[in-house]
Enzyme design. Structure first.
Site, PDB file in Angstrom:
ATOM      1  N   ASP A 134       0.825  -1.198  -0.262  1.00  0.00           N
ATOM      2  CA  ASP A 134      -0.025  -0.054   0.130  1.00  0.00           C
ATOM      3  C   ASP A 134       0.852   1.314  -0.049  1.00  0.00           C
ATOM      4  OD1 ASP A 134      -1.996  -1.742   0.008  1.00  0.00           O
ATOM      5  OD2 ASP A 134      -2.689  -1.430   2.157  1.00  0.00           O
ATOM      6  N   LYS A 182      -6.219  -5.524  -3.238  1.00  0.00           N
ATOM      7  CA  LYS A 182      -6.659  -6.006  -2.036  1.00  0.00           C
ATOM      8  C   LYS A 182      -7.646  -5.202  -1.285  1.00  0.00           C
ATOM      9  CE  LYS A 182      -3.168  -4.355   1.436  1.00  0.00           C
ATOM     10  NZ  LYS A 182      -3.756  -4.097   2.328  1.00  0.00           N
TER      11      LYS A 182
END
Length: 219
Positions: A32, A120
């Site tokens: 991320d 995700k």
């Protein structure tokens, strides 16, 4: 005795904090470091310039040896129903919409086309994804974990890496959070229970100590 000293003593008595083994075929997992987390203009973001730059150093060392790099990003459909309960708990996640800039990997990391990006919709990089399949198929025996945030997706991923059997290093300079308190507390906990928190220089030295992985081995 200070609070910190007492905490260390308690954990030491419990036998936590042992080192994990280190293999011959590590992968770098960047969780991320998308623009939504590395650009303060996004409500989810903060200035993670130093962490991104340290991760780029690590990535370049791994790339030079032919080791795998994998990225993750969080992204939701415009209707947000795929965000399930997480969007209700943390509504600002709704800014991470597929097709938008906030979902894109920070360009300072210079991701290559051969380096997979896993989409995700939960905290752990493993939840609902094929990350385990990728790591197993590539014969990965150690993971170097970078990204954001330390108290959220890094911690969740570190726990699952342990549970899937991947020894993990977390370079301190390569993970970041919005606030120093949760960052430090979670690094302490990760180091005690789930992975080895090391310096980025130690992680790079480990990579550089290994024989290069050839293209034939990688397939």
């Amino acid at each position: 005795m200070t609070h910190d000293a007492q905490t260390h003593q308690i954990y030491q008595r419990a036998g936590f904090g042992q080192a994990v083994p280190r293999g011959q075929n590590p992968a770098v997992l960047v969780v991320d470091f998308s623009c939504g987390f590395t650009d303060p203009a996004c409500s989810l973001g903060s200035d993670l310039t130093a962490e991104v730059e340290a991760t780029r150093r690590l990535l370049d060392a791994a790339r030079a040896k032919g080791f795998l790099a994998v990225f993750t990003t969080i992204g939701f459909e415009p209707g947000l129903t795929d965000g399930a309960l997480w969007i209700k708990k943390a509504p600002s996640l709704a800014e991470l919409q597929l097709g938008g800039r906030w979902v894109e990997i920070d360009p300072r990391l210079a991701r290559r086309e051969s380096e997979p990006v896993i989409l995700k919709k939960g905290a752990s990089a493993f939840f609902g994804t094929n990350l385990a399949s990728i790591l197993i198929a590539q014969g990965v025996d150690t993971v170097i974990l970078c990204g954001a945030t330390t108290s959220g997706c890094i911690r969740a991923t570190a726990i699952d890496l342990l549970q899937y059997g991947f020894p993990t290093l977390v370079p301190r300079e390569c993970v970041g959070d919005r606030a120093p308190g949760p960052h430090e507390a979670n690094l302490f906990d990760i180091n005690q229970k789930y992975a080895d928190v090391v310096s980025v220089d130690e992680a790079i030295a480990y990579i550089e100590s290994l024989p290069a992985r050839t293209a034939a081995m990688a397939h």
